[in-house]
Scaffold this active site. Structure first.
Site, PDB file in Angstrom:
ATOM      1  N   TYR A 150      -2.007 -12.564   9.579  1.00 22.07           N
ATOM      2  CA  TYR A 150      -1.584 -11.552  10.546  1.00 22.07           C
ATOM      3  C   TYR A 150      -1.741 -12.026  11.990  1.00 22.07           C
ATOM      4  O   TYR A 150      -1.479 -11.272  12.913  1.00 22.07           O
ATOM      5  CB  TYR A 150      -2.425 -10.280  10.396  1.00 22.07           C
ATOM      6  CG  TYR A 150      -1.978  -9.369   9.290  1.00 22.07           C
ATOM      7  CD1 TYR A 150      -1.537  -9.874   8.078  1.00 22.07           C
ATOM      8  CD2 TYR A 150      -2.021  -7.987   9.456  1.00 22.07           C
ATOM      9  CE1 TYR A 150      -1.150  -9.035   7.056  1.00 22.07           C
ATOM     10  CE2 TYR A 150      -1.634  -7.141   8.440  1.00 22.07           C
ATOM     11  CZ  TYR A 150      -1.197  -7.666   7.248  1.00 22.07           C
ATOM     12  OH  TYR A 150      -0.818  -6.827   6.238  1.00 22.07           O
ATOM     13  N   LYS A 217      -9.672 -14.264  -2.070  1.00 20.44           N
ATOM     14  CA  LYS A 217      -8.815 -14.953  -3.040  1.00 20.44           C
ATOM     15  C   LYS A 217      -9.181 -16.442  -2.978  1.00 20.44           C
ATOM     16  O   LYS A 217      -8.322 -17.325  -2.887  1.00 20.44           O
ATOM     17  CB  LYS A 217      -7.360 -14.678  -2.637  1.00 20.44           C
ATOM     18  CG  LYS A 217      -6.347 -14.986  -3.678  1.00 20.44           C
ATOM     19  CD  LYS A 217      -6.372 -14.064  -4.864  1.00 20.44           C
ATOM     20  CE  LYS A 217      -5.459 -14.631  -5.934  1.00 20.44           C
ATOM     21  NZ  LYS A 217      -5.811 -14.300  -7.289  1.00 20.44           N
ATOM     22  N   ASP A 293      -7.620  -9.844  -6.680  1.00 23.32           N
ATOM     23  CA  ASP A 293      -6.799  -9.177  -7.713  1.00 23.32           C
ATOM     24  C   ASP A 293      -7.688  -8.417  -8.689  1.00 23.32           C
ATOM     25  O   ASP A 293      -7.357  -7.319  -9.138  1.00 23.32           O
ATOM     26  CB  ASP A 293      -5.875 -10.161  -8.439  1.00 23.32           C
ATOM     27  CG  ASP A 293      -6.523 -11.496  -8.750  1.00 23.32           C
ATOM     28  OD1 ASP A 293      -7.494 -11.854  -8.065  1.00 23.32           O
ATOM     29  OD2 ASP A 293      -6.074 -12.175  -9.677  1.00 23.32           O
ATOM     30  N   ASP A 317      -5.812  -4.940   4.219  1.00 21.32           N
ATOM     31  CA  ASP A 317      -4.710  -4.018   4.465  1.00 21.32           C
ATOM     32  C   ASP A 317      -4.275  -3.375   3.142  1.00 21.32           C
ATOM     33  O   ASP A 317      -4.185  -2.152   3.006  1.00 21.32           O
ATOM     34  CB  ASP A 317      -3.552  -4.809   5.088  1.00 21.32           C
ATOM     35  CG  ASP A 317      -2.462  -3.919   5.644  1.00 21.32           C
ATOM     36  OD1 ASP A 317      -2.611  -2.698   5.581  1.00 21.32           O
ATOM     37  OD2 ASP A 317      -1.449  -4.450   6.121  1.00 21.32           O
TER      38      ASP A 317
END
Ligand code: NAP
Length: 427
Positions: A150, A217, A293, A317
């Protein structure tokens, strides 16, 4: 006593009894939800403190109202006022097309260095939810706000700059990228990670929460997301060693002599647990991590095992909106963007322009952001009063259209009517 500024002394917020708090009304439905929320905030403060405390609201301008008044969508005076008065609140803003901003919200976060996006998610009884037990989810998401994909460093496919970066990474770094790609950069720093995780741990300490989970992740993106996890654990051990215990320590997990195989060695960390058995952290905050995940499954399947979550920007987000949906959606989800001290509280939804000036929408998101703000000021009695009154109002099935359409046989009330009902229900 005359109204005064909130100040910061020796790292602590000093809140006078009559603090001046700037507000940005916001575009679209901003006017409706701001005026309704203000009625409730003011009444709750008056009721809780019998007139001893009062917020002196100071309107500052941004978005369309900013442009009409000053010719700028984000006037310098607005940014300066938030900096000067430390705490502020805002409605949603439309990002002007061709106004020179990627987004007014992103710009505000960047120029004020509001590096933590804080989104508490808990269930308000009576709100329709897709879950069987929405009350089991009670988390506060700390999303890093300034880095990751971002950060706005990207090059459009086919441009000379995109070709240049693709050539450089291919020829100089030996990492070929398909020639017809657009390219974005994902920076995650020690500085950005540690200040975010510090805020999450401080929150867990001050609110007596049981754990802080680093969500990442890192199994795939080792040097960014994986590093976020490593730096998070490092910060916890460096600065909070006597307050925290890692999940591995909690269960006496150690690495075997081969240097890689995880194994259990009974009592290895019993000293950190004050002699308690494995699995009992006592009053220590458990620091754990989860792959992103898997975390999306965890919040659905084992929501009550989580309290404070710390994430890099993109996953933060996604996860904060997914969590909000579990307890009844974005119309009720509060949020804040917080720096070292400066805090900007805001509705998490957009301007919903089709409902502008219809006195129709749910003010819950902004209202509860104001409750977070009252808690930030230490005005917990007023904050709790609003929480109780809102719950009572919704349980009475006095709700706006968005909730009414999910409940059978319920007629919606207007935004302003909801506000009056909440005031009537203040304890
Ligand atoms: P949106 O304004 O959040 O509206 C999408 C839909 O969400 C609405 O049509 C409505 O659903 C529902 N909704 C939103 N707020 C509600 C409320 N208070 N009460 C009840 N329902 C509510 O999203 P958008 O249409 O994608 O974005 C519109 C503008 O807002 C854009 O210019 C965007 O840039 C801006 N925006 C600003 C912020 C911010 O300032 N923080 C955040 C997001 C978007 P129904 O149609 O089903 O009734």
């Amino acid at each position: 006593m005359a109204p005064e500024r909130i100040t910061v002394t020796d790292g602590k917020l000093e809140v006078p009894d009559k603090p001046i708090i700037p507000f940005i009304e916001g575009d679209g439905i901003g006017a409706d939800i701001t005026s309704a929320s203000m009625v409730v905030w003011n009444a709750a403060v008056k009721k809780a403190y019998g007139g001893k405390k009062r917020i002196e609201w100071k309107e500052i301008y941004a978005g369309e109202k900013g442009f009409d008044k000053t010719g700028s969508y984000l006037p310098d005076e607005t940014v300066e006022a938030i900096r000067e008065y430390v705490v502020a609140i805002k409605g949603p803003l439309t990002t002007p097309v061709g106004g020179g901003f990627r987004s007014l919200n992103v710009t505000l976060r960047q120029v004020l260095d509001l590096y933590a996006c804080v989104r508490p998610v808990s269930y308000v009884r009576g709100v329709p939810s897709p879950m069987k037990h929405p009350e089991k989810l009670d988390v506060v998401v700390f999303r890093e706000n300034t880095e990751d994909v971002y950060s706005g460093i990207e090059w459009e496919q086919g441009t000379p700059d995109a070709r240049k970066i693709i050539d450089f990474i291919g020829s100089e770094m030996g990492k070929p990228i398909r020639a017809d790609s657009g390219v974005g950069i994902k920076p995650i720093s020690i500085t950005g990670t540690k200040r975010l995780v510090r805020k999450a741990i401080e929150h867990a300490i001050s609110k007596n929460r049981s754990s802080v989970t680093l969500v990442h992740k890192g199994n795939i993106m080792k040097y960014t997301e994986g590093a976020f996890k490593e730096w998070g654990y490092e910060l916890a051990a460096q600065e909070y060693r006597d307050r925290v215990i890692t999940e591995s320590e909690l269960w006496d997990r150690v690495i075997a002599d081969d240097g890689v195989t995880p194994t259990t060695e009974e009592g290895a960390f019993a000293h950190l647990r004050g002699g308690r058995p494995a699995g009992d952290p006592g009053d220590r905050i458990v620091i754990k991590d989860r792959i992103a995940d898997q975390m999306f499954q965890q919040v659905l399947l084992r929501p009550d095992e989580y309290a404070v979550l710390a994430l890099p920007n993109l996953n933060g987000d996604y996860l904060s909106d997914a969590c909000a949906a579990q307890v009844g959606g974005l119309g009720m989800a509060p949020g804040a963007n917080i720096g070292d001290y400066t805090a900007l509280f805001e509705a998490t939804h957009g301007t919903a322009p089709k409902y502008r000036n219809m006195d129709k929408v749910n003010p819950g998101s902004l209202l509860l952001s104001g409750v977070m703000m009252l808690e930030y000021l230490g005005w917990n009695e007023a904050a709790q009063g609003i929480r109780d009154a809102l719950e009572k109002t919704i349980l009475n099935k006095t709700v706006t259209y968005d909730l009414a359409r999910q409940l059978e046989g319920v007629e919606p009330v207007k935004t302003s009517e909801l506000a009056r009902a909440i005031v009537d229900n203040l304890p």
